[in-house]
Design a protein around this motif. Sequence first.
Motif, PDB file in Angstrom:
ATOM      1  N   ALA A 477       0.851  -1.186   0.000  1.00  0.00           N
ATOM      2  CA  ALA A 477       0.000   0.000   0.000  1.00  0.00           C
ATOM      3  C   ALA A 477       0.886   1.235   0.000  1.00  0.00           C
ATOM      4  O   ALA A 477       1.806   1.339   0.826  1.00  0.00           O
ATOM      5  CB  ALA A 477      -0.908   0.014   1.228  1.00  0.00           C
ATOM      6  N   ASN A 494      -8.381   4.656   6.429  1.00  0.00           N
ATOM      7  CA  ASN A 494      -8.380   3.229   6.074  1.00  0.00           C
ATOM      8  C   ASN A 494      -8.418   2.365   7.331  1.00  0.00           C
ATOM      9  O   ASN A 494      -9.155   1.369   7.397  1.00  0.00           O
ATOM     10  CB  ASN A 494      -7.142   2.913   5.242  1.00  0.00           C
ATOM     11  CG  ASN A 494      -7.183   1.494   4.689  1.00  0.00           C
ATOM     12  OD1 ASN A 494      -8.222   1.023   4.222  1.00  0.00           O
ATOM     13  ND2 ASN A 494      -6.058   0.805   4.744  1.00  0.00           N
ATOM     14  N   HIS A 502      -2.041  -3.378   4.817  1.00  0.00           N
ATOM     15  CA  HIS A 502      -1.266  -4.239   3.925  1.00  0.00           C
ATOM     16  C   HIS A 502       0.004  -4.697   4.616  1.00  0.00           C
ATOM     17  O   HIS A 502       0.480  -4.079   5.576  1.00  0.00           O
ATOM     18  CB  HIS A 502      -0.927  -3.492   2.637  1.00  0.00           C
ATOM     19  CG  HIS A 502      -2.098  -3.378   1.695  1.00  0.00           C
ATOM     20  ND1 HIS A 502      -3.213  -2.631   1.970  1.00  0.00           N
ATOM     21  CD2 HIS A 502      -2.316  -3.951   0.467  1.00  0.00           C
ATOM     22  CE1 HIS A 502      -4.073  -2.722   0.961  1.00  0.00           C
ATOM     23  NE2 HIS A 502      -3.549  -3.521   0.036  1.00  0.00           N
ATOM     24  N   THR A 567       0.340  -3.225  -6.243  1.00  0.00           N
ATOM     25  CA  THR A 567       0.361  -2.077  -5.327  1.00  0.00           C
ATOM     26  C   THR A 567      -0.966  -1.337  -5.386  1.00  0.00           C
ATOM     27  O   THR A 567      -1.534  -1.133  -6.468  1.00  0.00           O
ATOM     28  CB  THR A 567       1.508  -1.115  -5.701  1.00  0.00           C
ATOM     29  OG1 THR A 567       2.753  -1.816  -5.642  1.00  0.00           O
ATOM     30  CG2 THR A 567       1.548   0.073  -4.750  1.00  0.00           C
ATOM     31  N   SER A 568      -1.458  -0.949  -4.224  1.00  0.00           N
ATOM     32  CA  SER A 568      -2.646  -0.096  -4.128  1.00  0.00           C
ATOM     33  C   SER A 568      -2.218   1.278  -3.640  1.00  0.00           C
ATOM     34  O   SER A 568      -1.448   1.395  -2.682  1.00  0.00           O
ATOM     35  CB  SER A 568      -3.667  -0.693  -3.157  1.00  0.00           C
ATOM     36  OG  SER A 568      -4.111  -1.957  -3.612  1.00  0.00           O
ATOM     37  N   PHE A 570      -3.389   4.654  -1.942  1.00  0.00           N
ATOM     38  CA  PHE A 570      -4.448   5.242  -1.128  1.00  0.00           C
ATOM     39  C   PHE A 570      -4.261   6.762  -1.093  1.00  0.00           C
ATOM     40  O   PHE A 570      -3.188   7.260  -0.750  1.00  0.00           O
ATOM     41  CB  PHE A 570      -4.410   4.681   0.298  1.00  0.00           C
ATOM     42  CG  PHE A 570      -4.877   3.259   0.396  1.00  0.00           C
ATOM     43  CD1 PHE A 570      -6.191   2.967   0.753  1.00  0.00           C
ATOM     44  CD2 PHE A 570      -4.018   2.200   0.126  1.00  0.00           C
ATOM     45  CE1 PHE A 570      -6.625   1.654   0.845  1.00  0.00           C
ATOM     46  CE2 PHE A 570      -4.451   0.888   0.211  1.00  0.00           C
ATOM     47  CZ  PHE A 570      -5.759   0.611   0.567  1.00  0.00           C
ATOM     48  N   ASN A 611      -7.027   1.936 -11.995  1.00  0.00           N
ATOM     49  CA  ASN A 611      -7.512   0.748 -11.286  1.00  0.00           C
ATOM     50  C   ASN A 611      -6.648   0.374 -10.088  1.00  0.00           C
ATOM     51  O   ASN A 611      -6.936  -0.600  -9.392  1.00  0.00           O
ATOM     52  CB  ASN A 611      -7.625  -0.444 -12.242  1.00  0.00           C
ATOM     53  CG  ASN A 611      -6.286  -0.831 -12.851  1.00  0.00           C
ATOM     54  OD1 ASN A 611      -5.316  -0.087 -12.777  1.00  0.00           O
ATOM     55  ND2 ASN A 611      -6.234  -2.007 -13.455  1.00  0.00           N
ATOM     56  N   ARG A 612      -5.579   1.132  -9.844  1.00  0.00           N
ATOM     57  CA  ARG A 612      -4.736   0.871  -8.670  1.00  0.00           C
ATOM     58  C   ARG A 612      -4.970   1.921  -7.577  1.00  0.00           C
ATOM     59  O   ARG A 612      -4.284   1.924  -6.564  1.00  0.00           O
ATOM     60  CB  ARG A 612      -3.241   0.888  -9.045  1.00  0.00           C
ATOM     61  CG  ARG A 612      -2.831   0.003 -10.189  1.00  0.00           C
ATOM     62  CD  ARG A 612      -3.307  -1.424 -10.048  1.00  0.00           C
ATOM     63  NE  ARG A 612      -2.967  -2.041  -8.778  1.00  0.00           N
ATOM     64  CZ  ARG A 612      -3.439  -3.196  -8.351  1.00  0.00           C
ATOM     65  NH1 ARG A 612      -4.326  -3.859  -9.083  1.00  0.00           N
ATOM     66  NH2 ARG A 612      -3.068  -3.688  -7.185  1.00  0.00           N
ATOM     67  N   ILE A 614      -7.252   4.012  -4.718  1.00  0.00           N
ATOM     68  CA  ILE A 614      -8.383   4.008  -3.797  1.00  0.00           C
ATOM     69  C   ILE A 614      -8.425   5.368  -3.121  1.00  0.00           C
ATOM     70  O   ILE A 614      -7.456   5.782  -2.465  1.00  0.00           O
ATOM     71  CB  ILE A 614      -8.240   2.905  -2.731  1.00  0.00           C
ATOM     72  CG1 ILE A 614      -8.178   1.528  -3.402  1.00  0.00           C
ATOM     73  CG2 ILE A 614      -9.390   2.972  -1.727  1.00  0.00           C
ATOM     74  CD1 ILE A 614      -7.814   0.413  -2.447  1.00  0.00           C
TER      75      ILE A 614
END
Length: 622
Positions: A477, A494, A502, A567-568, A570, A611-612, A614
């Motif tokens: 993350a 989060n 994560h 990988t996300s 945030f 799409n990665r 948030i």
Amino acid sequence: MSSDKKQPLAAVTLAAIGVVYGDIGTSPLYTLRECLSGQFGFGVERGAVFGFLSLIFWLLILVVSLKYISYVMRADNAGEGGILTLMSLAGRNTGGRATAVLVIMGLIGGSFFYGEVVITPAISVMSAIEGLEIAAPSLDAYIVPLSITVLTLLFIIQKHGTGMVGKLFAPVMLLWFGVLAVLGARSIFHNPEVLQALNPSWAVHFFLEYKQVSFFALGAVVLSITGVEALYADMGHFGKIPIRLAWFSVVLPSLVLNYFGQGALLLEHPEAIKNPFFLLAPDWALIPMLILATLATVIASQAVISGVFSLTRQAVRLGYLPPMRIIHTSEEESGQIYIPVINWLLYYAVLIVIISFEHSSNLAAAYGIAVTGTMILTSILVCTVAVKNWHWNRLLVGAILSGLLCIDIPLFSANLIKVFSGGWLPLCLGLAMFIIMTTWKSERFRLLRRMHEHGNSLEAMIASLEKSPPVRVPGTAVYMSRALNVIPFALLHNLKHNKVLHERVVLLTLRTEDAPYVHNVRRVTIEQLSPTFWRVVGSYGWRETPNMEEIFHRCGLEGLNCRMTETSFFMSHESLIIGKRPWYLHLRGKLFLALQRNALRAPDQFEIPPNRVIELGTQVEI
């Protein structure tokens, strides 16, 4: 990073002729005509012609050659120039109120440039196409439509980049200056008496003879040095030596020959004041001259448009304008960029100016306030740099500043009378840009301060999470953090709402350094804060655009391997509410909300796959 280190000096000098000197190189189209048009109460008289020629010559020597070429261009930031660069340099070794004053000066100078740049393409292109009045008087009604057509095409091609068009700049401008010199020399040969105007006593005689009127006439003389800021602003593209060599070997001699050639023509044929530039040419050359002049003014306009793009990018990276889409149009040259929103705002502004003013003489009446205002600010800032950064003797610098202001202040004062004849336009545009830049900077600072008021310690929070971890999920993350040692809002939300973390957490901060470029060795610094937390700081210069793929690549070289597909990212999305404040601050808050809504979102700004990402929303009162 200067181009003269990569290419032969002759090639870079030729390129500098094509880009740097477009604006000042097309000034002969209208300058002497405006000086002697009769608006100041005198016409084409021998004393007036000699006086104006002497003033123009010595302005080119004192302002361009000595002030900018020899003095101001010494002040560079890793080879880069421009009013915001000068502001940054001047503020490095000062503190408190002095730094704040210098910043305001730099922002005013940058704002003036936005005001000036709206007039430059309009007056240049219209002056060239007005040659139709000489070649075919019946086509006079088509001047405005043709000017709009030429400039529309110019703004349309911006999105394709100027690389291919740029290759034509240097040969066309070299031909332009060659023609200026030949036409001027031809006219001087028939009436060499005009060379007496090289003597500065004619300038003094002009002031003594015409007294108060001569002071206001300075507002027309200043048209001969419009575009002088481009010498300094474009220094990073070409380097000091090519720009100086181009000026002294080609541009200055050509301009002087042409101005004096026009003067010689007017001494013999005063009726040529209708358009002395085009009437210098033989009848058979009128149409070719019209075409060449149009090409030259398009190039001058292109140089100014590119300058606006560069200044905007610098202002965005320094935090004075909201993030906006910046498109690189060349894989080799980082300076070739295209900013759609600025391009079309500028186009519509130029369109309105052409339709409203209808003739280049009307535009000339509005031109000069922004140029001379910037000249005063440049003098003060560069002398501050000389004392604080170069450690020059204060008495010497004080004498230099006094000399510079003795030229700049009268020029600016003489142009103030233009306020009511159109000069309000660049001033209003400049004021609007100044309000936007100061609003974005101050309100953004207020927002960040509000978001970091929770007072939680980053180190304590990480220690607590490592000791009593929540549910861990696989992957990495990345939390974007605007400041070091501050808990990102997205991380707090989060944990609060999802109650998971994560297995690897990266706190990423991107910062802009006070330099145009940052060496790849210093691009990324990595610090492991705990077994599962890392801090990554990406450093970029204000001429560079951050790229997440590059940051991940640099992290991999340092031992922190991150894959985009695993990988996300945030990020926090702030919904802003304006708190209780005075009416004028309330209006500023409204403006900030409008800028914030239209600013480029972080995923687009840093080229992160949608799409990665948030986004976690939060409401903040400012």
